[in-house]
Motif scaffolding. Structure first.
Motif, short mmCIF file in Angstrom:
data_model
loop_
_atom_site.label_atom_id
_atom_site.label_comp_id
_atom_site.label_asym_id
_atom_site.label_seq_id
_atom_site.Cartn_x
_atom_site.Cartn_y
_atom_site.Cartn_z
N PRO A 113 9.62 -85.10 -29.08
CA PRO A 113 9.52 -84.85 -30.52
C PRO A 113 10.39 -83.67 -30.98
CG PRO A 113 7.36 -85.35 -29.63
CD PRO A 113 8.28 -85.23 -28.45
N HIS A 114 10.42 -82.60 -30.18
CA HIS A 114 11.23 -81.44 -30.54
C HIS A 114 12.70 -81.80 -30.57
CE1 HIS A 114 13.11 -77.49 -30.47
NE2 HIS A 114 13.68 -77.80 -29.31
N ARG A 115 13.15 -82.52 -29.54
CA ARG A 115 14.57 -82.83 -29.45
C ARG A 115 14.98 -83.87 -30.50
NH1 ARG A 115 14.39 -81.47 -24.87
NH2 ARG A 115 15.24 -79.41 -25.36
N PHE A 158 30.74 -83.94 -21.80
CA PHE A 158 30.39 -83.13 -20.64
C PHE A 158 30.17 -81.69 -21.07
CE2 PHE A 158 32.82 -86.64 -18.73
CZ PHE A 158 31.97 -87.03 -17.71
N ASN A 159 29.12 -81.08 -20.52
CA ASN A 159 28.83 -79.67 -20.76
C ASN A 159 27.91 -79.15 -19.67
OD1 ASN A 159 26.82 -80.52 -23.72
ND2 ASN A 159 26.55 -81.15 -21.62
N ALA A 160 28.02 -77.87 -19.36
CA ALA A 160 27.16 -77.27 -18.34
C ALA A 160 25.83 -76.81 -18.93
CB ALA A 160 27.87 -76.10 -17.66
N ASP A 161 25.78 -76.63 -20.24
CA ASP A 161 24.57 -76.16 -20.91
C ASP A 161 24.31 -77.07 -22.11
OD1 ASP A 161 22.63 -74.80 -22.45
OD2 ASP A 161 23.30 -72.85 -21.72
N ILE A 162 23.44 -78.05 -21.95
CA ILE A 162 23.19 -79.03 -23.01
C ILE A 162 22.73 -78.36 -24.28
CG2 ILE A 162 21.76 -81.00 -23.69
CD1 ILE A 162 21.67 -81.81 -20.72
N SER A 163 21.86 -77.37 -24.15
CA SER A 163 21.30 -76.69 -25.33
C SER A 163 22.36 -75.92 -26.10
CB SER A 163 20.17 -75.74 -24.90
OG SER A 163 19.70 -75.00 -26.00
N ARG A 164 23.16 -75.12 -25.39
CA ARG A 164 24.13 -74.25 -26.05
C ARG A 164 25.39 -74.99 -26.49
NH1 ARG A 164 28.31 -71.56 -23.91
NH2 ARG A 164 27.57 -71.73 -21.76
N PHE A 170 26.13 -79.22 -26.55
CA PHE A 170 25.92 -80.44 -27.33
C PHE A 170 24.86 -80.26 -28.41
CE2 PHE A 170 23.16 -84.19 -27.88
CZ PHE A 170 24.03 -84.95 -28.66
N GLU A 171 23.69 -79.75 -28.03
CA GLU A 171 22.60 -79.66 -29.01
C GLU A 171 22.91 -78.64 -30.10
OE1 GLU A 171 18.85 -81.16 -26.24
OE2 GLU A 171 18.97 -79.04 -26.81
N PHE A 172 23.58 -77.55 -29.75
CA PHE A 172 23.99 -76.57 -30.76
C PHE A 172 24.94 -77.20 -31.76
CE2 PHE A 172 27.00 -73.53 -32.44
CZ PHE A 172 26.19 -72.48 -32.86
N LYS A 211 24.01 -80.48 -38.30
CA LYS A 211 22.89 -80.87 -39.15
C LYS A 211 22.59 -79.88 -40.26
CE LYS A 211 17.96 -81.98 -38.79
NZ LYS A 211 16.80 -81.92 -37.90
N LEU A 212 22.70 -78.58 -39.98
CA LEU A 212 22.33 -77.58 -40.99
C LEU A 212 23.27 -77.66 -42.19
CD1 LEU A 212 21.37 -74.40 -38.93
CD2 LEU A 212 19.87 -76.12 -39.93
#
Length: 496
Positions: A97-99, A410-416, A418-420, A427-428
């Motif tokens: 849900p968060h993601r 490809f990324n080593a940190d999904i959060s920082r 792709f998701e960022f 989105k913002l």
């Protein structure tokens, strides 16, 4: 200068295989752990590496790479302690849900509506009667090229699918079951279905052997485990915290923990199947730019599309060509917004490409700090077209059936990374001086809240122009987070 261990890195992260115009992405379930590991002990040698082949005549006509889900590593028998060493995003997947809120997956893009990647939701929903376990464990990526032809999709297709038939014929004995596949193609000019040249702006991994602008050279640790990133540290990498398998295949943690590194020379691979509403895109452009008598103003429609995307259909950046598409296929990428367009009068602040890679113009930061920040959020982007090969335009906007992109990065940190990019820069609705402007391609809500505005603002003199009521042109049809291991790690996984 960093030197990459190219022989240990799977090739798709370094090279996009653009000359291989046909590909098949096969999503697979492991049905027999022992047999699958026996297969892996042999098949690692068939995986295409990142080693550059200078003699093109010696390049194989087929390429093969592999990636695993978190469930897939568990299906191979990886201990829970070692599974938990992977990042939270990879462990949890794309559909929590968060993601879902973070990525903006709502309405028809809600994971419950997806074609794949939502197995956990479906098995927990009593209203869904098809309860067969279709959990994805791995993805095989198969690419083909007919070396006797040039830019021939149909001939490349034959090579690709013949190779896949050879692989697929051995699935049952190797403990593998095909769940489904998505066929992807590239066009000779690498245009996507809206009609714009794609994949021009890519970071260059330091030490990869590729050359280009220094502003595009990014530390290897942003994409590969085991190397320093743009923060000057090694990215968090999955380590063997409970001894398992033949550890001699793995290097020690470069961070100095003394533990063996599962991640080194590997990466995380994000996949999203994105349906493109070509008709909706060009109908909107036509409507917002039509002549007073209601007829299509092709020139202005193309210009608005270029403003929204950030490049003309030829690939030429509107930052350098603000008035008209030069018409010649362009790979021009060596430019900065701060230098050539600080006020957004050429390429609007809210355009898709300017938002997803602001280069030297991040918010109110100076050039040096902006370039640093941009490099800390880059991704290696890969995309293949699915569906009817189509090149949209103001007067050509009705492809046959569903069309879209199989987006991968490809990324080593999904959060920082792709998701960022998806949440903060996509989105913002607040960026630069704008307050109601989500990314017009990936950030628009299908069902905005009452009174919520979704605009695209075009900076102009003496006053800005506002394109209001942006519709959503993209629908997410599936997705997932995968681990893209090194060759050494593939050999290790066969022993756990």
């Amino acid at each position: 200068m960093t030197k990459l261990e190219l022989e240990d890195i799977q090739g798709y992260i370094i090279r996009g295989y653009a000359h291989m115009m046909y590909s098949r992405f096969v999503y697979i379930k492991i049905t027999n752990r022992k047999a699958a590991k026996k297969w892996l002990a042999k098949s690692w040698a068939s995986m295409t590496t990142a080693v550059h082949v200078h003699d093109k005549s010696k390049i194989s006509s087929t390429h093969l790479n592999i990636a695993f889900t978190h469930n897939g590593l568990g299906a191979l028998g990886m201990y829970e302690e070692n599974l938990n060493a992977f990042s939270r995003e990879f462990r949890q997947g794309m559909i929590t849900p968060h993601r879902t809120r973070l990525l903006g997956d709502s309405g028809n893009s809600d994971p419950i509506m997806w074609n794949w990647g939502n197995e956990n939701i479906k098995t927990q929903n009593p209203e869904i009667t098809d309860q067969e376990d279709k959990t994805i464990h791995l993805c095989l990526m198969i690419f083909g090229n007919d070396k006797g032809s040039v830019d021939d999709i149909e001939k490349d297709k034959i090579v690709c699918l013949d190779y896949y038939k050879e692989l697929e014929s051995q699935f049952e004995e190797n403990g593998l079951k095909e769940l489904f596949f998505i066929d992807g193609v590239t066009q000779p000019e690498n245009k996507e279905h809206f009609g714009f040249r794609d994949g021009i702006s890519q970071p260059i991994i330091e030490g990869s052997g590729r050359v280009g602008s220094k502003d595009d050279v990014v530390k290897a640790g942003e994409f590969l485990f085991g190397y320093q990133n743009e923060f000057g540290v090694y990215p968090d990498t999955p380590l063997v915290v409970k001894d398992q398998g033949n550890l001699n295949f793995l290097a020690s943690d470069a961070g100095g923990s003394g533990l063996k590194d599962i991640g080194r020379n590997g990466s995380f691979l994000v996949m999203r199947q994105l349906e493109q509403d070509v008709n909706g895109f060009w109908t909107f452009m036509n409507e917002k730019t039509k002549h007073p008598d209601g007829t299509i103003n092709v020139e202005e429609s193309l210009k608005l599309g270029a403003k929204i995307v950030g490049r003309w259909q030829s690939g030429a950046p509107i930052t350098l060509f603000p008035d008209k598409d030069p018409g010649v296929i362009s790979d021009i990428n060596d430019f900065g917004y701060s230098k050539f367009d600080p006020d957004g009068l050429k390429c609007p602040f809210g355009s898709h490409l300017r938002r997803s890679n602001p280069r030297d113009s991040v918010d109110d930061h100076g050039v040096k700090e902006s370039l640093k920040l941009s490099k800390q959020h880059r991704i290696i982007r890969r995309a293949r077209l699915y569906g009817h090969v189509f090149e949209g335009s103001p007067t050509n906007k009705n492809p046959k059936g569903e069309v879209g992109l199989l987006f991968a990065c490809f990324n080593a940190d999904i959060s920082r990374q792709f998701e960022f990019l998806q949440y903060t820069w996509g989105k913002l609705p607040k960026v630069k001086e704008l307050y109601n402007d989500p990314d017009p391609i990936i950030g628009v809500k299908e069902n905005p809240e009452p009174g919520e505005k979704q605009n695209f603002t075009i900076q102009d003199c003496p006053v800005n122009r506002t394109i209001s009521d942006l519709p959503r042109f993209i629908t997410v049809k599936g997705g997932g987070y995968f681990f893209f291991p090194s060759i050494s790690t593939l050999r290790y996984l066969a022993t756990i």
